[in-house]
Design a protein around this motif. Structure first.
Motif, short mmCIF file in Angstrom:
data_model
loop_
_atom_site.label_atom_id
_atom_site.label_comp_id
_atom_site.label_asym_id
_atom_site.label_seq_id
_atom_site.Cartn_x
_atom_site.Cartn_y
_atom_site.Cartn_z
N LEU A 77 7.19 12.75 11.10
CA LEU A 77 6.43 11.55 10.77
C LEU A 77 6.31 10.62 11.96
O LEU A 77 5.22 10.10 12.25
CB LEU A 77 7.09 10.82 9.60
N ALA A 78 7.41 10.39 12.67
CA ALA A 78 7.37 9.50 13.83
C ALA A 78 6.43 10.03 14.90
O ALA A 78 5.67 9.27 15.51
CB ALA A 78 8.79 9.31 14.39
N ALA A 79 6.49 11.35 15.15
CA ALA A 79 5.61 11.94 16.16
C ALA A 79 4.14 11.81 15.75
O ALA A 79 3.27 11.51 16.58
CB ALA A 79 5.97 13.41 16.36
N TYR A 80 3.87 12.01 14.47
CA TYR A 80 2.49 11.90 13.98
C TYR A 80 1.98 10.46 14.12
O TYR A 80 0.85 10.24 14.58
CB TYR A 80 2.43 12.34 12.53
N LEU A 81 2.81 9.49 13.72
CA LEU A 81 2.38 8.09 13.81
C LEU A 81 2.21 7.66 15.26
O LEU A 81 1.30 6.89 15.58
CB LEU A 81 3.39 7.19 13.09
N LEU A 82 3.09 8.13 16.14
CA LEU A 82 2.96 7.80 17.56
C LEU A 82 1.67 8.38 18.12
O LEU A 82 0.95 7.70 18.85
CB LEU A 82 4.17 8.34 18.32
N TRP A 83 1.37 9.62 17.78
CA TRP A 83 0.13 10.24 18.24
C TRP A 83 -1.09 9.49 17.71
O TRP A 83 -2.05 9.23 18.44
CB TRP A 83 0.10 11.70 17.78
N ARG A 84 -1.05 9.11 16.43
CA ARG A 84 -2.19 8.43 15.83
C ARG A 84 -2.37 7.02 16.39
O ARG A 84 -3.49 6.54 16.53
CB ARG A 84 -1.98 8.35 14.31
N LYS A 85 -1.27 6.38 16.73
CA LYS A 85 -1.32 5.00 17.22
C LYS A 85 -1.65 4.91 18.71
O LYS A 85 -2.12 3.87 19.18
CB LYS A 85 0.04 4.33 16.94
N TRP A 86 -1.42 5.97 19.45
CA TRP A 86 -1.51 5.92 20.91
C TRP A 86 -2.85 5.36 21.37
O TRP A 86 -3.91 5.88 21.08
CB TRP A 86 -1.31 7.33 21.48
N GLY A 87 -2.80 4.25 22.09
CA GLY A 87 -3.99 3.63 22.62
C GLY A 87 -4.80 2.83 21.64
O GLY A 87 -5.87 2.30 21.98
N GLU A 88 -4.31 2.68 20.40
CA GLU A 88 -5.07 1.99 19.36
C GLU A 88 -4.72 0.51 19.23
O GLU A 88 -5.41 -0.23 18.56
CB GLU A 88 -4.85 2.67 18.01
N GLY A 89 -3.61 0.08 19.80
CA GLY A 89 -3.20 -1.31 19.65
C GLY A 89 -2.47 -1.56 18.35
O GLY A 89 -2.14 -0.62 17.61
N GLU A 90 -2.26 -2.80 18.02
CA GLU A 90 -1.49 -3.17 16.84
C GLU A 90 -2.25 -2.87 15.56
O GLU A 90 -3.46 -3.05 15.48
CB GLU A 90 -1.14 -4.66 16.89
N ASP A 91 -1.51 -2.42 14.53
CA ASP A 91 -2.10 -2.14 13.23
C ASP A 91 -2.73 -3.41 12.66
O ASP A 91 -2.20 -4.51 12.82
CB ASP A 91 -1.00 -1.63 12.28
N ARG A 92 -3.85 -3.23 11.96
CA ARG A 92 -4.60 -4.39 11.44
C ARG A 92 -3.78 -5.24 10.47
O ARG A 92 -3.99 -6.44 10.35
CB ARG A 92 -5.89 -3.92 10.75
N ARG A 93 -2.80 -4.62 9.77
CA ARG A 93 -1.97 -5.39 8.84
C ARG A 93 -1.17 -6.46 9.59
O ARG A 93 -1.10 -7.62 9.16
CB ARG A 93 -1.00 -4.47 8.11
N TYR A 94 -0.60 -6.06 10.71
CA TYR A 94 0.22 -6.99 11.48
C TYR A 94 -0.64 -7.99 12.25
O TYR A 94 -0.23 -9.14 12.44
CB TYR A 94 1.14 -6.22 12.42
N THR A 95 -1.81 -7.55 12.66
CA THR A 95 -2.72 -8.49 13.33
C THR A 95 -3.14 -9.60 12.37
O THR A 95 -3.22 -10.78 12.75
CB THR A 95 -3.97 -7.75 13.84
N ALA A 96 -3.38 -9.24 11.11
CA ALA A 96 -3.73 -10.25 10.09
C ALA A 96 -2.57 -11.21 9.88
O ALA A 96 -2.77 -12.44 9.75
CB ALA A 96 -4.11 -9.57 8.79
N MET A 97 -1.34 -10.69 9.84
CA MET A 97 -0.17 -11.55 9.70
C MET A 97 -0.02 -12.46 10.92
O MET A 97 0.30 -13.65 10.78
CB MET A 97 1.10 -10.70 9.55
N ARG A 98 -0.29 -11.92 12.09
CA ARG A 98 -0.18 -12.72 13.32
C ARG A 98 -1.18 -13.87 13.30
O ARG A 98 -0.85 -15.01 13.67
CB ARG A 98 -0.43 -11.80 14.52
N ASP A 99 -2.41 -13.57 12.87
CA ASP A 99 -3.43 -14.61 12.79
C ASP A 99 -3.07 -15.67 11.76
O ASP A 99 -3.33 -16.87 11.95
CB ASP A 99 -4.79 -14.00 12.45
N HIS A 100 -2.47 -15.23 10.64
CA HIS A 100 -2.13 -16.16 9.56
C HIS A 100 -1.01 -17.12 9.97
O HIS A 100 -1.08 -18.33 9.69
CB HIS A 100 -1.71 -15.37 8.32
N HIS A 101 0.03 -16.61 10.63
CA HIS A 101 1.20 -17.44 10.95
C HIS A 101 1.08 -18.13 12.31
O HIS A 101 1.82 -19.08 12.58
CB HIS A 101 2.47 -16.58 10.92
#
Length: 263
Positions: free
Chosen positions: A74-98
């Motif tokens: 799972l970790a390898a898959y998520l790392l591969w999927r995330k590579w070069g994509e930046g922060e997940d939109r869920r956390y970006t929304a939280m960052r903008d909110h707070h």
């Protein structure tokens, strides 16, 4: 302090320290998504710590191997999927909110909270490591191992099918409704559900019956918190065909697709 209490205290302390370090790295990198990659690795860490502290009996050893195979994949898959994509939109929304408070809020609401949840969900591993149980296999061991295998295959095959689908530029904006995704909108989450209950069954012979809250919490997370509900709250707006997919395909439990015209 009893062996179980000492084991639980040790694994909780190590888990929270790791989460604190991850929070520091995430704050420096401005990318909270690091915590998602560690989620899969955190369970093997807890399982092996508990095993080394209490001795390597067959049952907890098998459980540790199972969760390591799952977690590393799972970790390898998520790392591969995330590579070069930046922060997940869920956390970006939280960052903008707070706003400026996000770095501090994320420590408690993301990192430490996930650390405590991870530690709690891992109770079956820790109980089995302390009490070990009989060396002979029981019906619950066989059933638990079978559930784990089916769940692992659902998650691994589902992720592979989705990765292939998304790698084809012609599928951009389209809905994945092939393979396992034809029978459930979330084969990966269904797989994790089966594995969580498989671990619980594996712990029964070692006195893990009271840890039923661990797979229940994981089930609630998958269905109502960070899994199905969260993902589907925004996906319809991003993929116009998803509403039709929802009408004909079960959200969680695999089942043959329905006729879209049927109620």
């Amino acid at each position: 302090m009893s062996p179980l209490a000492a084991t639980l205290a040790m694994t909780l302390g190590v888990t929270l320290v790791i989460m604190l370090v991850l929070w520091i790295l995430a704050t420096l990198r401005r990318d909270v998504s690091l915590v998602d990659i560690y989620w899969g690795l955190g369970f093997p860490v807890v399982a092996w710590l508990a095993l080394f502290r209490n001795g390597s009996a067959p049952r907890p050893l098998v459980m540790a191997i199972f969760v390591t195979v799952w977690g590393v994949r799972l970790a390898a898959y998520l790392l591969w999927r995330k590579w070069g994509e930046g922060e997940d939109r869920r956390y970006t929304a939280m960052r903008d909110h707070h706003g400026p408070k996000f770095w501090w809020v994320s420590l408690f609401t993301v990192f430490l909270l996930q650390g405590v949840i991870l530690w709690w969900v891992a109770f079956p591993f820790q109980v089995a490591a302390v009490h070990a149980g009989p060396k002979a296999m029981t019906w619950s061991d066989i059933t638990g191992a079978a559930l784990w295998l089916v769940g692992f295959l659902f998650e691994a095959i589902g992720d592979t099918q989705m990765a292939r689908f998304q790698s084809d530029a012609a599928n951009k904006g389209q809905v994945m409704d092939r393979g396992l995704w034809r029978y459930t909108r979330h084969p990966n989450y269904f797989g994790e559900f089966l594995m969580a209950w498989g671990y619980y069954l594996l712990s029964l012979a070692a006195g893990g019956g009271w840890t039923f809250l661990s797979p229940l919490i994981m089930t609630a997370l998958l269905l109502k918190v960070s899994g199905v509900s969260l993902l589907e709250s925004t996906i319809t707006a991003r993929r116009p065909g998803y509403a039709d997919y929802q009408r004909r395909t079960n959200a969680f439990l695999p089942w043959p697709p329905r006729n879209p015209a049927s109620p």
